[in-house]
Design a protein around this motif. Structure first.
Motif, PDB file in Angstrom:
ATOM      1  N   ALA A  99      -3.817  21.121  16.581  1.00 24.49           N
ATOM      2  CA  ALA A  99      -4.886  21.770  15.815  1.00 24.49           C
ATOM      3  C   ALA A  99      -6.185  21.009  16.030  1.00 24.49           C
ATOM      4  N   VAL A 100      -7.272  21.759  16.147  1.00 24.86           N
ATOM      5  CA  VAL A 100      -8.597  21.160  16.301  1.00 24.86           C
ATOM      6  C   VAL A 100      -9.609  21.908  15.449  1.00 24.86           C
ATOM      7  N   SER A 101     -10.531  21.143  14.862  1.00 23.59           N
ATOM      8  CA  SER A 101     -11.647  21.720  14.117  1.00 23.59           C
ATOM      9  C   SER A 101     -12.809  20.750  14.246  1.00 23.59           C
ATOM     10  N   GLY A 102     -13.940  21.271  14.693  1.00 24.20           N
ATOM     11  CA  GLY A 102     -15.061  20.373  14.930  1.00 24.20           C
ATOM     12  C   GLY A 102     -16.390  21.083  14.984  1.00 24.20           C
ATOM     13  N   VAL A 103     -17.405  20.291  15.308  1.00 23.92           N
ATOM     14  CA  VAL A 103     -18.775  20.786  15.426  1.00 23.92           C
ATOM     15  C   VAL A 103     -19.172  20.654  16.895  1.00 23.92           C
ATOM     16  N   ALA A 104     -19.107  21.765  17.632  1.00 18.67           N
ATOM     17  CA  ALA A 104     -19.385  21.736  19.067  1.00 18.67           C
ATOM     18  C   ALA A 104     -20.884  21.813  19.369  1.00 18.67           C
ATOM     19  N   GLY A 105     -21.673  22.298  18.423  1.00 20.95           N
ATOM     20  CA  GLY A 105     -23.114  22.356  18.603  1.00 20.95           C
ATOM     21  C   GLY A 105     -23.587  23.631  19.278  1.00 20.95           C
ATOM     22  N   PRO A 106     -24.839  23.752  19.535  1.00 19.12           N
ATOM     23  CA  PRO A 106     -25.852  22.715  19.369  1.00 19.12           C
ATOM     24  C   PRO A 106     -26.301  22.518  17.926  1.00 19.12           C
ATOM     25  N   SER A 107     -25.990  23.451  17.043  1.00 14.31           N
ATOM     26  CA  SER A 107     -26.363  23.300  15.635  1.00 14.31           C
ATOM     27  C   SER A 107     -25.088  23.173  14.808  1.00 14.31           C
ATOM     28  N   GLU A 112     -23.108  13.501   7.905  1.00 14.84           N
ATOM     29  CA  GLU A 112     -21.693  13.111   7.739  1.00 14.84           C
ATOM     30  C   GLU A 112     -20.830  13.570   8.908  1.00 14.84           C
ATOM     31  N   LYS A 113     -21.133  14.758   9.440  1.00 12.82           N
ATOM     32  CA  LYS A 113     -20.355  15.343  10.542  1.00 12.82           C
ATOM     33  C   LYS A 113     -21.325  15.820  11.630  1.00 12.82           C
ATOM     34  N   PRO A 114     -21.809  14.880  12.444  1.00 10.47           N
ATOM     35  CA  PRO A 114     -22.774  15.268  13.477  1.00 10.47           C
ATOM     36  C   PRO A 114     -22.135  16.110  14.580  1.00 10.47           C
ATOM     37  N   VAL A 115     -22.970  16.794  15.342  1.00  9.59           N
ATOM     38  CA  VAL A 115     -22.492  17.548  16.502  1.00  9.59           C
ATOM     39  C   VAL A 115     -21.664  16.604  17.373  1.00  9.59           C
ATOM     40  N   GLY A 116     -20.516  17.093  17.800  1.00 12.05           N
ATOM     41  CA  GLY A 116     -19.594  16.290  18.607  1.00 12.05           C
ATOM     42  C   GLY A 116     -18.430  15.741  17.811  1.00 12.05           C
ATOM     43  N   THR A 117     -18.467  15.897  16.482  1.00 13.66           N
ATOM     44  CA  THR A 117     -17.364  15.445  15.629  1.00 13.66           C
ATOM     45  C   THR A 117     -16.226  16.447  15.721  1.00 13.66           C
ATOM     46  N   VAL A 118     -15.037  15.963  16.062  1.00 12.94           N
ATOM     47  CA  VAL A 118     -13.859  16.835  16.154  1.00 12.94           C
ATOM     48  C   VAL A 118     -12.669  16.131  15.505  1.00 12.94           C
ATOM     49  N   TRP A 119     -12.009  16.849  14.610  1.00 15.91           N
ATOM     50  CA  TRP A 119     -10.754  16.377  14.018  1.00 15.91           C
ATOM     51  C   TRP A 119      -9.589  17.010  14.780  1.00 15.91           C
ATOM     52  N   PHE A 120      -8.587  16.210  15.052  1.00 15.18           N
ATOM     53  CA  PHE A 120      -7.369  16.625  15.746  1.00 15.18           C
ATOM     54  C   PHE A 120      -6.170  16.390  14.839  1.00 15.18           C
ATOM     55  N   ALA A 121      -5.162  17.260  14.983  1.00 10.53           N
ATOM     56  CA  ALA A 121      -3.852  17.008  14.364  1.00 10.53           C
ATOM     57  C   ALA A 121      -2.786  17.503  15.320  1.00 10.53           C
ATOM     58  N   TRP A 122      -1.694  16.756  15.362  1.00  9.46           N
ATOM     59  CA  TRP A 122      -0.527  17.119  16.163  1.00  9.46           C
ATOM     60  C   TRP A 122       0.668  17.086  15.228  1.00  9.46           C
ATOM     61  N   ALA A 123       1.295  18.227  15.019  1.00 15.91           N
ATOM     62  CA  ALA A 123       2.467  18.317  14.143  1.00 15.91           C
ATOM     63  C   ALA A 123       3.703  18.413  15.022  1.00 15.91           C
ATOM     64  N   TRP A 124       4.656  17.550  14.747  1.00 10.92           N
ATOM     65  CA  TRP A 124       5.895  17.454  15.537  1.00 10.92           C
ATOM     66  C   TRP A 124       7.060  17.997  14.732  1.00 10.92           C
ATOM     67  N   ARG A 125       8.073  18.462  15.405  1.00  2.00           N
ATOM     68  CA  ARG A 125       9.258  19.048  14.780  1.00  2.00           C
ATOM     69  C   ARG A 125       9.878  18.093  13.751  1.00  2.00           C
ATOM     70  N   GLU A 126       9.755  16.798  13.968  1.00  2.00           N
ATOM     71  CA  GLU A 126      10.353  15.805  13.067  1.00  2.00           C
ATOM     72  C   GLU A 126       9.586  15.676  11.748  1.00  2.00           C
ATOM     73  N   CYS A 134     -12.635  12.224  16.587  1.00  2.00           N
ATOM     74  CA  CYS A 134     -13.377  11.750  17.758  1.00  2.00           C
ATOM     75  C   CYS A 134     -14.813  12.234  17.661  1.00  2.00           C
ATOM     76  N   HIS A 135     -15.690  11.509  18.326  1.00  2.00           N
ATOM     77  CA  HIS A 135     -17.103  11.882  18.386  1.00  2.00           C
ATOM     78  C   HIS A 135     -17.468  11.957  19.863  1.00  2.00           C
ATOM     79  N   PHE A 136     -17.655  13.172  20.343  1.00  3.61           N
ATOM     80  CA  PHE A 136     -17.946  13.410  21.755  1.00  3.61           C
ATOM     81  C   PHE A 136     -19.438  13.622  21.971  1.00  3.61           C
ATOM     82  N   ASP A 137     -19.901  13.221  23.139  1.00  2.00           N
ATOM     83  CA  ASP A 137     -21.296  13.430  23.528  1.00  2.00           C
ATOM     84  C   ASP A 137     -21.387  14.648  24.442  1.00  2.00           C
ATOM     85  N   GLY A 138     -22.587  15.210  24.517  1.00  4.21           N
ATOM     86  CA  GLY A 138     -22.831  16.303  25.447  1.00  4.21           C
ATOM     87  C   GLY A 138     -23.159  17.599  24.745  1.00  4.21           C
TER      88      GLY A 138
END
Length: 160
Positions: A99-107, A112-126, A134-138
């Motif tokens: 799962a991913v949810s973030g601010v890809a921009g340009p606006s 608190e959550k600048p452009v490039g901020t992305v939250w990740f989650a990985w859910a496993w069967r267990e 993560c905070h990505f540039d570009g």
């Protein structure tokens, strides 16, 4: 995009060998992770469905994100991506969910959550769910491509 295809192909080979399935719940990538995975021939063996949950309503309806999480923390937050991943894994009956949810921009960014901020989650069967921010540039496309690469790479590293 060749590097994303290569990553998806490697992950698909590992999933196929392990007889595991994967699903996605995507917001800021708009289905880009699912696109990369299904670009691999034979992906129907380990990829059955995905959820593009761009709006809060879609997050609630499709992958069971609680109203309270969205209201209290916002769509770009750890509680929301955790719920997205766990809801997608359960709804798709998959072994792993990204799962991913973030601010890809340009606006859309904030202090608190600048452009490039992305939250990740990985859910496993267990019943284990991992999260990371993560905070990505570009520009928008670069943020989205970095998000896809990071999401796939994490699963590949965990399974190898």
């Amino acid at each position: 995009m060749d590097h994303l295809y290569s990553l998806a192909k490697q992950l698909g080979d590992v999933l196929a060998d392990a007889q595991l399935t994967i699903t996605t719940a995507e917001s800021c990538t708009g289905g880009g992770i699912a696109y990369c995975l299904t670009d691999v021939a034979g992906s129907s063996q380990w990829f059955h469905q995905a959820f593009v949950t761009y709006s809060n309503d879609a997050k609630q309806r499709l992958v069971k994100v609680p109203d309270m999480a969205l209201e209290q923390y916002g769509a770009v937050s750890e509680p929301v991506v955790m719920a997205m991943a766990e809801g997608a894994r359960e709804r798709a009956n998959a072994d792993v969910a990204i799962a991913v949810s973030g601010v890809a921009g340009p606006s859309g960014g904030s202090e608190e959550k600048p452009v490039g901020t992305v939250w990740f989650a990985w859910a496993w069967r267990e019943d284990e769910t991992e999260t990371e921010v993560c905070h990505f540039d570009g520009h928008r496309r670069q943020v989205r491509e970095q998000t896809i690469a990071h999401a796939l790479g994490h699963v590949l590293n965990r399974l190898q």
